[in-house]
Design a protein around this motif. Structure first.
Motif, PDB file in Angstrom:
ATOM      1  N   ASP A 667       0.824  -1.203   0.000  1.00 27.87           N
ATOM      2  CA  ASP A 667       0.000   0.000   0.000  1.00 27.87           C
ATOM      3  C   ASP A 667       0.864   1.262   0.000  1.00 27.87           C
ATOM      4  OD1 ASP A 667      -2.371   1.389  -0.114  1.00 27.87           O
ATOM      5  OD2 ASP A 667      -2.596   1.496   2.073  1.00 27.87           O
ATOM      6  N   GLU A 668       1.855   1.300  -0.886  1.00 29.65           N
ATOM      7  CA  GLU A 668       2.758   2.432  -1.002  1.00 29.65           C
ATOM      8  C   GLU A 668       2.835   2.860  -2.470  1.00 29.65           C
ATOM      9  OE1 GLU A 668       6.504   1.232   0.519  1.00 29.65           O
ATOM     10  OE2 GLU A 668       5.774   0.816   2.543  1.00 29.65           O
ATOM     11  N   PRO A 669       3.102   4.123  -2.728  1.00 27.48           N
ATOM     12  CA  PRO A 669       3.168   4.576  -4.130  1.00 27.48           C
ATOM     13  C   PRO A 669       4.349   3.951  -4.875  1.00 27.48           C
ATOM     14  CG  PRO A 669       3.903   6.305  -2.639  1.00 27.48           C
ATOM     15  CD  PRO A 669       3.329   5.228  -1.777  1.00 27.48           C
ATOM     16  N   VAL A 670       4.124   3.663  -6.120  1.00 26.19           N
ATOM     17  CA  VAL A 670       5.179   3.152  -6.996  1.00 26.19           C
ATOM     18  C   VAL A 670       5.877   4.316  -7.690  1.00 26.19           C
ATOM     19  CG1 VAL A 670       5.633   1.788  -9.090  1.00 26.19           C
ATOM     20  CG2 VAL A 670       4.055   0.914  -7.333  1.00 26.19           C
ATOM     21  N   PHE A 671       5.081   5.288  -8.148  1.00 27.83           N
ATOM     22  CA  PHE A 671       5.629   6.440  -8.864  1.00 27.83           C
ATOM     23  C   PHE A 671       5.658   7.657  -7.942  1.00 27.83           C
ATOM     24  CE2 PHE A 671       3.811   3.728 -12.158  1.00 27.83           C
ATOM     25  CZ  PHE A 671       4.883   3.619 -13.038  1.00 27.83           C
ATOM     26  N   GLU A 672       6.815   8.293  -7.887  1.00 22.50           N
ATOM     27  CA  GLU A 672       6.973   9.497  -7.072  1.00 22.50           C
ATOM     28  C   GLU A 672       7.776  10.525  -7.858  1.00 22.50           C
ATOM     29  OE1 GLU A 672       7.366   8.565  -2.549  1.00 22.50           O
ATOM     30  OE2 GLU A 672       8.559   7.054  -3.603  1.00 22.50           O
ATOM     31  N   VAL A 673       7.372  11.776  -7.735  1.00 23.52           N
ATOM     32  CA  VAL A 673       8.067  12.844  -8.453  1.00 23.52           C
ATOM     33  C   VAL A 673       9.378  13.172  -7.745  1.00 23.52           C
ATOM     34  CG1 VAL A 673       6.940  14.716  -7.173  1.00 23.52           C
ATOM     35  CG2 VAL A 673       7.745  15.115  -9.512  1.00 23.52           C
ATOM     36  N   THR A 674      10.398  13.517  -8.517  1.00 21.23           N
ATOM     37  CA  THR A 674      11.647  13.993  -7.931  1.00 21.23           C
ATOM     38  C   THR A 674      11.348  15.275  -7.159  1.00 21.23           C
ATOM     39  OG1 THR A 674      12.947  13.062  -9.733  1.00 21.23           O
ATOM     40  CG2 THR A 674      13.975  14.816  -8.441  1.00 21.23           C
ATOM     41  N   PRO A 675      11.788  15.375  -5.899  1.00 20.38           N
ATOM     42  CA  PRO A 675      11.447  16.550  -5.089  1.00 20.38           C
ATOM     43  C   PRO A 675      11.766  17.859  -5.803  1.00 20.38           C
ATOM     44  CG  PRO A 675      12.528  14.891  -3.734  1.00 20.38           C
ATOM     45  CD  PRO A 675      12.612  14.409  -5.159  1.00 20.38           C
ATOM     46  N   LYS A 676      10.884  18.848  -5.597  1.00 15.82           N
ATOM     47  CA  LYS A 676      11.052  20.131  -6.276  1.00 15.82           C
ATOM     48  C   LYS A 676      12.419  20.747  -5.975  1.00 15.82           C
ATOM     49  CE  LYS A 676       7.769  23.337  -6.512  1.00 15.82           C
ATOM     50  NZ  LYS A 676       6.883  24.486  -6.208  1.00 15.82           N
ATOM     51  N   LEU A 735       6.266  17.600 -16.675  1.00 15.69           N
ATOM     52  CA  LEU A 735       6.279  18.550 -15.573  1.00 15.69           C
ATOM     53  C   LEU A 735       4.866  19.014 -15.235  1.00 15.69           C
ATOM     54  CD1 LEU A 735       9.377  20.707 -16.579  1.00 15.69           C
ATOM     55  CD2 LEU A 735       9.173  19.350 -14.494  1.00 15.69           C
ATOM     56  N   GLN A 736       4.086  19.315 -16.266  1.00 16.85           N
ATOM     57  CA  GLN A 736       2.723  19.787 -16.033  1.00 16.85           C
ATOM     58  C   GLN A 736       1.844  18.691 -15.418  1.00 16.85           C
ATOM     59  OE1 GLN A 736       3.227  22.975 -15.895  1.00 16.85           O
ATOM     60  NE2 GLN A 736       1.164  23.292 -16.743  1.00 16.85           N
ATOM     61  N   GLU A 737       1.959  17.490 -15.959  1.00 11.96           N
ATOM     62  CA  GLU A 737       1.140  16.406 -15.428  1.00 11.96           C
ATOM     63  C   GLU A 737       1.535  16.075 -13.987  1.00 11.96           C
ATOM     64  OE1 GLU A 737       0.155  11.730 -16.323  1.00 11.96           O
ATOM     65  OE2 GLU A 737       0.430  13.082 -18.018  1.00 11.96           O
ATOM     66  N   SER A 738       2.844  16.121 -13.697  1.00 11.88           N
ATOM     67  CA  SER A 738       3.298  15.844 -12.332  1.00 11.88           C
ATOM     68  C   SER A 738       2.779  16.890 -11.361  1.00 11.88           C
ATOM     69  CB  SER A 738       4.833  15.803 -12.288  1.00 11.88           C
ATOM     70  OG  SER A 738       5.331  14.717 -13.034  1.00 11.88           O
ATOM     71  N   THR A 739       2.718  18.137 -11.818  1.00 18.08           N
ATOM     72  CA  THR A 739       2.195  19.198 -10.965  1.00 18.08           C
ATOM     73  C   THR A 739       0.725  18.953 -10.646  1.00 18.08           C
ATOM     74  OG1 THR A 739       3.744  20.769 -11.946  1.00 18.08           O
ATOM     75  CG2 THR A 739       1.892  21.688 -10.732  1.00 18.08           C
ATOM     76  N   VAL A 745       3.471  21.961  -4.429  1.00 11.48           N
ATOM     77  CA  VAL A 745       4.461  21.964  -3.341  1.00 11.48           C
ATOM     78  C   VAL A 745       5.556  20.936  -3.612  1.00 11.48           C
ATOM     79  CG1 VAL A 745       4.823  21.530  -0.883  1.00 11.48           C
ATOM     80  CG2 VAL A 745       2.806  22.803  -1.634  1.00 11.48           C
ATOM     81  N   LYS A 746       5.147  19.774  -4.132  1.00  9.59           N
ATOM     82  CA  LYS A 746       6.110  18.699  -4.374  1.00  9.59           C
ATOM     83  C   LYS A 746       6.743  18.768  -5.758  1.00  9.59           C
ATOM     84  CE  LYS A 746       4.162  15.140  -1.319  1.00  9.59           C
ATOM     85  NZ  LYS A 746       3.638  13.750  -1.261  1.00  9.59           N
ATOM     86  N   ALA A 747       5.979  19.182  -6.728  1.00 12.81           N
ATOM     87  CA  ALA A 747       6.434  19.088  -8.123  1.00 12.81           C
ATOM     88  C   ALA A 747       6.945  20.434  -8.635  1.00 12.81           C
ATOM     89  CB  ALA A 747       5.308  18.582  -9.001  1.00 12.81           C
TER      90      ALA A 747
END
Length: 865
Positions: A667-676, A735-739, A745-747
């Protein structure tokens, strides 16, 4: 073997660089024509023409075919030579058994390839075949394509059989039956002399060599030898060849062959190994994406399914304990395998490098000990008295040495497609790989290692480099993929910690493309032990997973046990991490080739510091009495290439999305954005190191020797490449989709990227400093790129957004995204700033440039109709 195209593949590998199958205790091959229970009478009436001969008569008495003149040899097939004809005597025990036909080049004409040339010892064809008794006194050869399977006890077996009929590739008239009718005799002379795809050059190789029809009068069987599980066929084949005229276009990679021009023909020597696959395939090990093994797969059907099952399993050697040691092995005791893995060294290898190649093989023993086996793998020199041995024989694995200017090596394997069992491997070793490792080592370590500061290394140093490459390529032949992500698990500062890095290595996997420790600084006083890759924690873990004991009597039990082992290993030691862009997501900044450490900006800053030191000393380190500046030209090019690698490592963080494989119960995310913050750190690095002109690369003492004004400028090329990469449509869209998904705050958003990039790229508008020629070119390029986004014109259909299959917008037109809107807003802001700056600019060329930019922006915002 299926290959992941690099892509080692190829290669390559490469090269790399694969599939799977759940087996029942007995195999259930796709049915073919059932064998005749009793052979027909020995007829002498006229029968239809055979595929490999003219009109024929029916089978003759055995003694009339295999006469007293016959020279016979028993083996997989009993081979008879009668005068100039060759006969196979095939027993019923071999009929319908799967046989791997592996065809290799033995000797080839001198050639230079567009991609790479071809050398004796390399693979050209591989097929799985079966022989079966057919009607009308024929023996059929079928080519087996394993895609779908079902157990014969299931009703669905018939449906699978009806849709998976294997092709009949050849038909042989039965020449005779043995006295007990348990074996048939067929004439294979014309089959092996001719150009039959199953046992000849692959179609792609023919296109590469520009080969046409075979010249039968200049093609012949050199010899056929038979052994208990394999039969070896050596042939010489001559093909007519009409090479393309210089400058002609061909959609296929091609080779230049002088013989084709001189003689209109090409002669090639081939060896086909026909090796009997096990009656009962090896037990499979079901793949896990968290452990990087090549894999095989096929679809299985059964009556009890509610969905089709795609089985995927690891490609590996059959490594089994002796019967009396099974329980000891299961309990974790070290035991010897029934059959160790042995690699022989090609006797064509220069003697002074043979020991290093063998050491690279033997280095894997420590990993096999983690799997419970001692003396499991070893390298040996080819026996001087091996008159009965052939390097093309499928029973032997060999490091083949090629007299070639190619700067490479590759590690393939031949394996049973039913189970993934590796049968043998011929590692390709090009002589000029030594130049490759020399250049890497000099450019990456010369700042800290005095032994790397010359154009010809000491033999003991070159031997260490050869040993490292040998270990890497052997790893591939053990079933291991590249592990590009492993080096990301090492903190950058640990790479400068002498005690730590010498004890642990700068990466935990020899399968990583993390060549040498370029982060270490001169003041760190790190020895060569801390600079070289080695068999590391991941490699030991991967071999333990692939070759060690995993309990479970069913597929479900084995996969459950495997999952627990993998999760435990990752929890206890993050350096067992596996990641690669070769399996899917190319946007994970951890999984890059040639990078080091957990922060590309820090690692690259250290790397650039070393490059500056090396650049100052290159003229002295490359001096040679007869050298006409080729050395300095070559090594300066290598240095610029290393610098550009650093830029690529950093750029990957912008728009980066990591992918970490998890199970659903975690129950953890597989995809994560590189920190801003990390993405902004990357942008700052690029603004400082490349978008601001890197004048340290403009060594006048070097450029005056090797760079003709007007030639391609390496700095301008690098700058343009980075700008193109940053403003690529896929990156901006990501970048836009990740935002949208992860939040502002994260993307790092595309709006922020444009803002930061434009602010740095046009800093002179506020500072009033002169704009140098490199910056002027970059600023023009930036405006042109924004113009293309705002006014894509007829090229719009060619600009698409690609998310590697992860997004529903994978083929969206750029005009329907936010990108043109953002670009227009940036252009309007830039117009205001450029207009305001013109009046206060005193440098003449800078002012002319800004006036030109103003007009370009005006045209972009209000294009003339």
């Amino acid at each position: 073997m299926k290959k992941l195209v690099l892509l080692l593949l190829f290669p390559g590998l490469t090269l790399g660089v694969f599939g799977q199958r759940r087996r029942t205790p007995t195999p259930t091959p796709t049915p073919t024509t059932p064998p005749t229970s009793t052979p027909p009478p020995l007829a002498t009436t006229q029968a239809p023409a055979g595929l490999f001969g003219g009109p024929r008569t029916g089978p003759k008495p055995y003694k009339d075919v295999i006469t007293d003149k016959a020279v016979s040899q028993k083996g997989l097939f009993t081979v008879h030579r009668v005068d100039d004809k060759y006969f196979f005597e095939i027993s019923d025990t071999v009929m319908n058994r799967e046989i791997m036909a592996v065809t290799r080049f033995v000797r080839v004409p001198a050639n230079k390839g567009v991609g790479r040339a071809t050398y004796g010892g390399e693979l050209t064809n591989q097929q799985t075949v079966t022989f079966e008794r057919g009607p009308s006194n024929n023996v059929f050869m079928r080519v087996v394509t394993l895609v779908n399977v079902a157990d014969s006890g299931n009703a669905i077996y018939k449906a699978v059989s009806n849709s998976n009929l294997n092709a009949i590739a050849a038909a042989f008239p039965v020449a005779a039956y043995t006295k007990d009718s348990a074996s048939v005799v067929i004439d294979v002379t014309e089959f092996f002399k001719g150009d039959n795809q199953v046992v000849s050059i692959s179609p792609s190789a023919k296109r590469s060599f520009s080969l046409s029809s075979i010249a039968s009068d200049r093609s012949y069987i050199q010899n056929i030898s038979s052994f208990p599980i394999n039969t070896e066929v050596r042939t010489v084949k001559t093909f007519n060849s009409s090479p393309s005229l210089p400058g002609g276009f061909s959609p296929f990679p091609s080779s230049t062959i002088p013989a084709a021009n001189a003689a209109g023909a090409v002669t090639i020597e081939l060896n086909t190994s026909m090796i009997l696959l096990p009656r009962i395939p090896m037990s499979v090990r079901y793949s896990d994406r968290r452990v990087g093994f090549f894999s095989e797969d096929f679809t299985s059907f059964s009556d009890i399914q509610q969905r089709v099952e795609n089985n995927k399993f690891a490609v590996r050697w059959r490594m089994e304990p002796k019967d009396e040691d099974i329980e000891k092995w299961k309990q974790g005791q070290l035991v010897e395998p029934k059959k160790p893995i042995i690699y022989y060294i090609d006797p064509a290898t220069p003697k002074k490098w043979r020991t290093a190649l063998i050491q690279g093989i033997n280095d894997w023993q420590v990993a096999f000990e983690k799997a419970g086996f001692k003396n499991a793998i070893m390298g040996k020199e080819w026996p001087d008295t091996a008159s009965a041995m052939s390097m093309e024989d499928a029973r032997y694995s060999v490091i083949r040495y090629f007299a070639s200017d190619v700067e490479n090596a590759y590690g393939p394997n031949i394996h049973d497609p039913r189970s993934g069992e590796i049968l043998e491997s011929h590692i390709g070793w090009y002589h000029n790989v030594m130049k490759l490792v020399h250049d890497w080592f000099m450019i990456q370590t010369a700042a800290i290692n005095p032994r790397a500061r010359k154009m010809k290394f000491d033999d003991d140093l070159m031997a260490q480099l050869i040993r490292f490459v040998s270990s890497h390529e052997v790893g591939h032949t053990l079933g291991l993929m590249h592990n590009m992500g492993n080096s990301s698990q090492t903190p950058v500062e640990k790479l400068r910690d002498k005690a730590w890095v010498e004890a642990n290595g700068h990466t935990a996997s020899i399968m990583d493309y993390a060549r040498f420790n370029y982060v270490a600084q001169p003041e760190d006083h790190i020895s060569e032990t801390g600079l070289f890759p080695r068999i590391g924690d991941y490699d030991k873990w991967a071999i333990r997973w692939g070759y060690g004991y995993i309990p479970g009597n069913t597929k479900e039990e084995q996969k459950a046990t495997s999952n627990k082992l993998v999760m435990k290993a990752l929890a206890e030691n993050p350096r067992t991490y596996f990641g690669t862009y070769e399996l899917g997501n190319p946007n994970d900044p951890r999984n890059q080739s040639e990078d080091l450490g957990d922060n590309a900006m820090k690692a690259s800053t250290y790397g650039i510091k070393n490059l500056k030191f090396i650049l100052k000393n290159l003229p002295d380190w490359t001096k040679d009495e007869v050298d006409q500046n080729e050395n300095i030209d070559e090594m300066y090019t290598q240095l610029v290439g290393q610098f550009r690698r650093y830029l690529g490592h950093v750029t990957a963080n912008i728009g980066g999305v990591s992918e970490t494989i998890k199970t659903s119960v975690q129950d953890e995310p597989v995809f994560e954005v590189t920190p801003k913050a990390k993405q902004k750190e990357a942008m700052t690095f690029l603004q400082t190191q490349i978008l601001t002109t890197p004048r340290w690369l403009m060594s006048k003492s070097i450029w005056d020797r090797v760079k003709n004004p007007g030639e391609t400028d390496p700095i301008a090329t690098a700058q343009e490449s980075v700008l193109n990469n940053l403003l690529s449509t896929p990156r901006l869209a990501r970048l836009q989709e990740s935002t949208e998904r992860f939040g502002a705050v994260k993307a790092y958003s595309a709006v922020e990227l444009f803002g930061d990039l434009q602010k740095g790229l046009f800093a002179e508008l506020k500072t009033k400093k002169p704009i140098d020629s490199y910056r002027r070119r970059l600023q023009k390029s930036y405006v042109d790129k924004l113009n293309n986004m705002i006014n894509p014109g007829s090229s719009a259909s060619g600009i698409v957004i690609s998310f590697g299959g992860a997004s529903a917008l994978s083929s969206a037109d750029i005009s329907r995204t936010d990108i043109p809107s953002i670009a227009r807003a940036q252009m309007m802001q830039l117009k205001t700033e450029v207009t305001a700056a013109i009046a206060g600019t005193t440098d003449k060329m800078s002012k002319i440039h800004l006036m030109d930019l103003k007009e370009r922006i005006k045209d972009a915002l209000d294009p003339k109709k």
